[in-house]
Enzyme design. Structure first.
Site, PDB file in Angstrom:
ATOM      1  N   LYS A   1      37.645  39.931  37.022  1.00  0.00           N
ATOM      2  CA  LYS A   1      36.784  40.697  37.916  1.00  0.00           C
ATOM      3  C   LYS A   1      36.060  39.800  38.938  1.00  0.00           C
ATOM      4  CE  LYS A   1      35.802  44.517  34.743  1.00  0.00           C
ATOM      5  NZ  LYS A   1      34.731  45.330  34.138  1.00  0.00           N
TER       6      LYS A   1
ATOM      7  N   ARG B   1      43.189  42.854  24.358  1.00  0.00           N
ATOM      8  CA  ARG B   1      41.864  43.417  24.121  1.00  0.00           C
ATOM      9  C   ARG B   1      41.085  42.567  23.107  1.00  0.00           C
ATOM     10  NH1 ARG B   1      40.603  47.633  26.571  1.00  0.00           N
ATOM     11  NH2 ARG B   1      38.792  47.947  25.216  1.00  0.00           N
TER      12      ARG B   1
ATOM     13  N   ASN C   1      31.331  41.910  33.159  1.00  0.00           N
ATOM     14  CA  ASN C   1      31.854  41.367  31.900  1.00  0.00           C
ATOM     15  C   ASN C   1      33.144  40.577  32.088  1.00  0.00           C
ATOM     16  OD1 ASN C   1      33.446  43.550  32.499  1.00  0.00           O
ATOM     17  ND2 ASN C   1      33.298  44.520  30.488  1.00  0.00           N
TER      18      ASN C   1
ATOM     19  N   HIS D   1      38.952  42.829  32.671  1.00  0.00           N
ATOM     20  CA  HIS D   1      39.320  44.206  32.327  1.00  0.00           C
ATOM     21  C   HIS D   1      40.671  44.187  31.638  1.00  0.00           C
ATOM     22  CE1 HIS D   1      40.407  48.486  32.795  1.00  0.00           C
ATOM     23  NE2 HIS D   1      41.600  48.006  33.124  1.00  0.00           N
TER      24      HIS D   1
END
Length: 341
Positions: A166, A246, A276, A279
């Site tokens: 990000k 993940r 954060n 993604h």
């Protein structure tokens, strides 16, 4: 008192065509870090280069750096978002490594150095290559067939997922570190594209979150600067690629990640929601939707377990269907569900 011995620079900066031609005349193997002016040379690999220089010595192994915008010979490398390392011997290109992948760099250096030693000692023919990834057909991960020549570039048997580094991580200069950790965790990066998202893209991308209070803040953040869009596969471990990615990312909230999974990417590089750092697709169907949206020319199909009807993945089935780099058309069906932003 004797004069100090002049220290030899680890990497020679090549800034002119004259210096480039002089560099190519060096005996042995030359490793050139081709970088963009906005990010500078790749710092994470410097320690590896230092180690190799101490181990091998300076006679047959040379390191250089060159800004793509400064040399016409590197014109086609301009604007590329990942580090590119060009290996030259005898004035010819013999290998290319993309990304700050230290294990692969070390392996390639050792292999090419041994090959060049055999060329010099035994007169063997030098294996010269062409950087096929610079062809127009490969730009933007088109995956279009080119007389079968690009079949080896992307395996058609690997499950894929989307990863995004990000804007908050990119602006703080953490892209190379994150990419290195992704590769060290056993992922293969099929493509790595730097792109600034549009508001329209992100509103569609996060449409299932449109009713949430944080929706506008999330969309604004994702459009605030460049992101790195990666398509990942996995060749190591037992977890499917979506689950493995993940797990490496960790919990969505960086505060929770630091408490529960301190070694995760969000724990190390995230600050607070929605900043954060990374993604990842929630599951295989989410990956299908996101890849179809952000990489519309990416072609894939599902491998569904035999027990499930074609086109309907069994509820609670073990592991997601595989997204394949195959000639079938992209199924752009989307679904609304929670997203691990």
């Amino acid at each position: 008192m004797g004069s100090k011995k002049k220290e030899v620079a680890l990497q020679v900066n090549v800034s002119t065509q004259e210096l480039w031609e002089e560099m190519l005349c060096s005996k042995g193997l030359i490793v050139v870090d081709v970088y963009q002016g906005w990010c500078g040379p790749c710092k994470p690999v410097v320690s590896l280069f230092q180690k190799m220089r101490v181990e091998v010595g300076p006679d047959l192994l040379h390191f250089a750096s060159a800004e793509a915008d400064c040399l016409d010979v590197l014109e086609r490398y301009r604007g590329r978002c990942e580090p590119t390392f060009l290996f030259y011997a005898g004035g010819e290109l013999v290998a290319v490594v993309r990304g700050a992948n230290a294990p692969l760099l070390e392996k390639t250096i050792r292999e090419q150095l041994e090959a060049e030693k055999r060329v010099l000692a035994e007169g063997r023919e030098r294996r010269v290559i062409k950087d096929e990834a610079l062809s127009d057909e490969d730009e933007c991960f088109s995956h279009e067939k080119n007389d079968g020549d690009d079949e080896d570039l992307v395996s058609s048997e690997k499950a894929c997922t989307l990863a995004i580094i990000k804007p908050d991580a990119v602006v703080h200069g953490k892209t190379d570190e994150i990419i290195m950790k992704i590769q060290e965790a056993g992922f293969d990066i099929l493509t790595n594209e730097e792109r600034t998202m549009t508001e329209a893209e992100m509103r569609l991308f996060y449409q299932h979150r449109a009713g949430e209070d944080t929706f506008e803040k999330l969309v604004h953040h994702m459009c605030s600067g460049p992101s790195h869009l990666l398509i990942l596969t996995r060749t190591e471990g037992t977890d499917d690629v979506v689950t493995a990615w993940r797990t490496l990312m960790g919990p969505c909230d960086p505060h929770v990640a630091r408490r529960e999974q301190p070694d995760s990417l969000r724990a190390q590089y995230g600050t607070e929601m929605p900043f954060n750092a990374v993604h990842g697709s929630w599951d295989s169907e989410d990956a299908r939707r996101e890849l179809a949206l952000l990489f519309p020319s990416f072609r894939f199909s599902d491998q569904i377990p035999e027990s499930a009807p074609l086109g309907h993945e069994a509820e609670g089935a073990e592991g997601p269907g595989k997204m394949l780099c195959s000639p079938e058309d992209v199924d752009e069906a989307a679904r609304d569900q929670a997203d691990g932003i």
